[in-house]
Design a protein around this motif. Structure first.
Motif, PDB file in Angstrom:
ATOM      1  N   THR A  32      34.389  79.222  15.993  1.00 33.83           N
ATOM      2  CA  THR A  32      34.674  78.325  14.086  1.00 33.83           C
ATOM      3  C   THR A  32      33.120  78.093  14.136  1.00 33.83           C
ATOM      4  OG1 THR A  32      35.364  76.902  16.128  1.00 33.83           O
ATOM      5  CG2 THR A  32      37.112  78.077  14.760  1.00 33.83           C
ATOM      6  N   ARG A  36      28.862  70.249  16.450  1.00 36.43           N
ATOM      7  CA  ARG A  36      28.662  69.339  18.228  1.00 36.43           C
ATOM      8  C   ARG A  36      27.243  70.404  18.398  1.00 36.43           C
ATOM      9  NH1 ARG A  36      28.960  72.525  22.492  1.00 36.43           N
ATOM     10  NH2 ARG A  36      31.586  73.130  22.792  1.00 36.43           N
ATOM     11  N   ARG A  39      26.069  73.090  24.380  1.00 36.79           N
ATOM     12  CA  ARG A  39      25.450  73.201  25.815  1.00 36.79           C
ATOM     13  C   ARG A  39      24.869  74.020  26.435  1.00 36.79           C
ATOM     14  NH1 ARG A  39      32.560  73.176  26.034  1.00 36.79           N
ATOM     15  NH2 ARG A  39      32.743  70.879  25.316  1.00 36.79           N
ATOM     16  N   TYR A  48      29.822  79.040  19.307  1.00 35.73           N
ATOM     17  CA  TYR A  48      30.209  78.370  18.448  1.00 35.73           C
ATOM     18  C   TYR A  48      29.102  79.447  16.747  1.00 35.73           C
ATOM     19  CZ  TYR A  48      34.112  75.034  19.572  1.00 35.73           C
ATOM     20  OH  TYR A  48      34.586  73.995  19.700  1.00 35.73           O
ATOM     21  N   GLU A  67      40.295  74.824   7.426  1.00 30.38           N
ATOM     22  CA  GLU A  67      40.400  73.508   7.258  1.00 30.38           C
ATOM     23  C   GLU A  67      39.277  72.831   8.942  1.00 30.38           C
ATOM     24  OE1 GLU A  67      42.246  72.769  11.010  1.00 30.38           O
ATOM     25  OE2 GLU A  67      40.147  74.474  11.320  1.00 30.38           O
ATOM     26  N   TYR A  76      34.768  70.400  13.311  1.00 36.20           N
ATOM     27  CA  TYR A  76      35.078  71.741  13.597  1.00 36.20           C
ATOM     28  C   TYR A  76      35.720  72.350  12.357  1.00 36.20           C
ATOM     29  CZ  TYR A  76      34.149  69.303  18.752  1.00 36.20           C
ATOM     30  OH  TYR A  76      33.568  69.379  19.878  1.00 36.20           O
ATOM     31  N   GLY A  77      35.638  73.245  12.223  1.00 37.01           N
ATOM     32  CA  GLY A  77      36.268  73.948  11.130  1.00 37.01           C
ATOM     33  C   GLY A  77      36.524  75.603  11.144  1.00 37.01           C
ATOM     34  N   THR A  78      37.381  75.806  10.813  1.00 37.85           N
ATOM     35  CA  THR A  78      37.589  77.460  10.534  1.00 37.85           C
ATOM     36  C   THR A  78      37.225  77.736   9.163  1.00 37.85           C
ATOM     37  OG1 THR A  78      39.773  76.799  11.840  1.00 37.85           O
ATOM     38  CG2 THR A  78      39.457  79.394  10.659  1.00 37.85           C
ATOM     39  N   ILE A  96      40.367  79.037  19.377  1.00 37.72           N
ATOM     40  CA  ILE A  96      39.996  78.249  19.927  1.00 37.72           C
ATOM     41  C   ILE A  96      40.749  76.791  18.794  1.00 37.72           C
ATOM     42  CG2 ILE A  96      39.640  76.185  21.956  1.00 37.72           C
ATOM     43  CD1 ILE A  96      38.504  78.532  23.005  1.00 37.72           C
ATOM     44  N   LEU A  97      41.697  76.138  19.267  1.00 35.26           N
ATOM     45  CA  LEU A  97      41.548  75.386  18.243  1.00 35.26           C
ATOM     46  C   LEU A  97      42.110  74.001  18.733  1.00 35.26           C
ATOM     47  CD1 LEU A  97      42.714  77.234  14.505  1.00 35.26           C
ATOM     48  CD2 LEU A  97      40.310  76.718  15.418  1.00 35.26           C
ATOM     49  N   ASP A  98      42.352  72.764  17.887  1.00 33.14           N
ATOM     50  CA  ASP A  98      42.636  71.883  18.135  1.00 33.14           C
ATOM     51  C   ASP A  98      44.441  71.891  17.407  1.00 33.14           C
ATOM     52  OD1 ASP A  98      42.494  70.987  15.515  1.00 33.14           O
ATOM     53  OD2 ASP A  98      41.668  68.742  16.212  1.00 33.14           O
ATOM     54  N   GLY A 101      44.507  72.080  14.011  1.00 29.69           N
ATOM     55  CA  GLY A 101      44.038  73.229  13.490  1.00 29.69           C
ATOM     56  C   GLY A 101      45.316  74.316  13.376  1.00 29.69           C
ATOM     57  N   ARG A 142      36.854  62.132  25.784  1.00 28.24           N
ATOM     58  CA  ARG A 142      37.771  63.542  26.487  1.00 28.24           C
ATOM     59  C   ARG A 142      39.286  63.237  26.800  1.00 28.24           C
ATOM     60  NH1 ARG A 142      34.843  68.523  24.759  1.00 28.24           N
ATOM     61  NH2 ARG A 142      33.011  68.707  23.365  1.00 28.24           N
TER      62      ARG A 142
HETATM   63  N1  LIG Z   1      41.003  72.050  14.062  1.00 26.46           N
HETATM   64  C1  LIG Z   1      40.120  72.293  14.724  1.00 26.46           C
HETATM   65  N2  LIG Z   1      39.705  72.426  15.919  1.00 26.46           N
HETATM   66  C2  LIG Z   1      38.751  72.962  16.425  1.00 26.46           C
HETATM   67  C3  LIG Z   1      37.933  74.079  15.591  1.00 26.46           C
HETATM   68  N3  LIG Z   1      37.062  74.765  16.657  1.00 26.46           N
HETATM   69  C4  LIG Z   1      37.142  73.796  18.113  1.00 26.46           C
HETATM   70  N4  LIG Z   1      38.031  73.166  17.925  1.00 26.46           N
HETATM   71  C5  LIG Z   1      38.683  72.383  19.125  1.00 26.46           C
HETATM   72  O1  LIG Z   1      37.671  71.065  18.818  1.00 26.46           O
HETATM   73  C6  LIG Z   1      37.830  70.630  20.274  1.00 26.46           C
HETATM   74  C7  LIG Z   1      36.846  69.758  20.437  1.00 26.46           C
HETATM   75  O2  LIG Z   1      35.945  71.578  20.905  1.00 26.46           O
HETATM   76  P1  LIG Z   1      34.882  71.471  22.086  1.00 26.46           P
HETATM   77  O3  LIG Z   1      34.293  72.758  22.036  1.00 26.46           O
HETATM   78  O4  LIG Z   1      33.802  70.438  21.939  1.00 26.46           O
HETATM   79  O5  LIG Z   1      35.308  71.472  23.590  1.00 26.46           O
HETATM   80  C8  LIG Z   1      38.528  71.280  20.815  1.00 26.46           C
HETATM   81  O6  LIG Z   1      40.004  70.776  21.528  1.00 26.46           O
HETATM   82  C9  LIG Z   1      38.536  73.031  20.111  1.00 26.46           C
HETATM   83  O7  LIG Z   1      40.404  73.150  20.626  1.00 26.46           O
HETATM   84  C10 LIG Z   1      37.992  73.694  14.062  1.00 26.46           C
HETATM   85  O8  LIG Z   1      37.603  75.127  13.949  1.00 26.46           O
HETATM   86  N5  LIG Z   1      39.375  73.534  13.843  1.00 26.46           N
END
Ligand SMILES: Nc1nc2c(ncn2[C@@H]2O[C@H](COP(=O)(O)O)[C@@H](O)[C@H]2O)c(=O)[nH]1
Ligand SMILES: Nc1ncnc2c1ncn2[C@@H]1O[C@H](COP(=O)(O)OP(=O)(O)OP(=O)(O)O)[C@@H](O)[C@H]1O
Length: 191
Positions: A32, A36, A39, A48, A67, A76-78, A96-98, A101, A142
């Motif tokens: 995605t 940010r 690291r 990423y 999204e 963060y975006g897909t 990996i999303l939140d 997503g 976090r």
């Molecule tokens: N909705 C979305 N969530 C995303 C995307 N890419 C990552 N994530 C989520 O962001 C947080 C923070 O990520 P981190 O790498 O800084 O720890 C985490 O919950 C990821 O799962 C996205 O494209 N869309």
């Protein structure tokens, strides 16, 4: 047609490590985009697509993102193309999303998407984030998000499987449970 397996859950629950172990031929990782900063070990195009805020905004305005979400002051975006290529392809893929997503992908791509919540208890998250080091305000933020949102039942509710990976859990066993969950999704989402 490929399915999209989404890993989601609090920061430091083990999503990236699980993704790293599962990704390989026949099960690619979908990356995605984020504003940010990387690291130390992270590479743009591998972990990423790292973008500045202007480039991220351009992708949003051109409709290239299906999204997006804000987390800790970063975007963060897909990428639409990444998901549509994965679904059109022969292999399942992981991402990996939140929660935002997960909900966006489930609404749009329905039976093609299965979500696995990866959880760990708060002391484990705190220990791992402290070990990661870096900005203490970011670590606190976090952990606060984990405590107030990501460790709640409501956050886990859309998951097709919930897997706990707290300290003390054997990581090999965690991986086994994730693999079993993915296998149990067979028959769903491959039309
Ligand atoms: N909705 C979305 N969530 C995303 C995307 N890419 C990552 N994530 C989520 O962001 C947080 C923070 O990520 P981190 O790498 O800084 O720890 C985490 O919950 C990821 O799962 C996205 O494209 N869309
Ligand atoms: N079962 C476990 N026991 C102990 N340490 C673990 C376990 N699983 C993962 N870890 C460690 O926890 C740390 C955080 O894992 P990881 O980076 O995969 O989390 P994450 O969920 O992707 O976090 P973020 O969303 O912040 O990127 C890593 O150092 C990882 O090796």
């Amino acid at each position: 047609m490929g399915r999209i397996i989404v890993l989601y859950g609090p920061s430091a629950s083990g999503k990236s490590e699980i993704q790293r172990q599962l990704t390989g031929p026949g099960f690619p990782r979908i990356i995605t985009a984020t504003t940010r900063p990387p690291r130390t070990h992270e590479i743009s195009g591998v972990h990423y697509l790292f973008l500045d805020k202007e480039s991220f905004r351009e992708k949003m305005s051109r409709g290239e993102l299906i999204e997006w979400t804000e987390y800790n002051g970063e975007w963060y975006g897909t990428l639409r193309s990444s998901i549509e290529e994965a679904i059109a392809g022969p292999d399942d893929a992981n991402i990996i999303l939140d929660l935002a997503g997960v909900l966006a992908l489930k609404e749009r791509y329905k039976e093609h998407v299965a979500a696995i919540y990866i959880g760990a208890d708060l002391p484990s998250l705190a220990r791992r984030l402290a070990e990661r080091g870096g900005d203490t305000a970011e670590t606190a933020s976090r952990l606060q998000k984990a405590r107030e949102q990501e460790l709640t039942e409501a956050y886990m509710q859309p998951a097709d499987a919930v897997i706990w990976n707290s300290d003390g859990a054997d990581f090999g066993d965690t991986l086994k449970r994730v693999r079993e969950a993915i296998a149990s999704f067979d028959g769903r989402g491959t039309q």
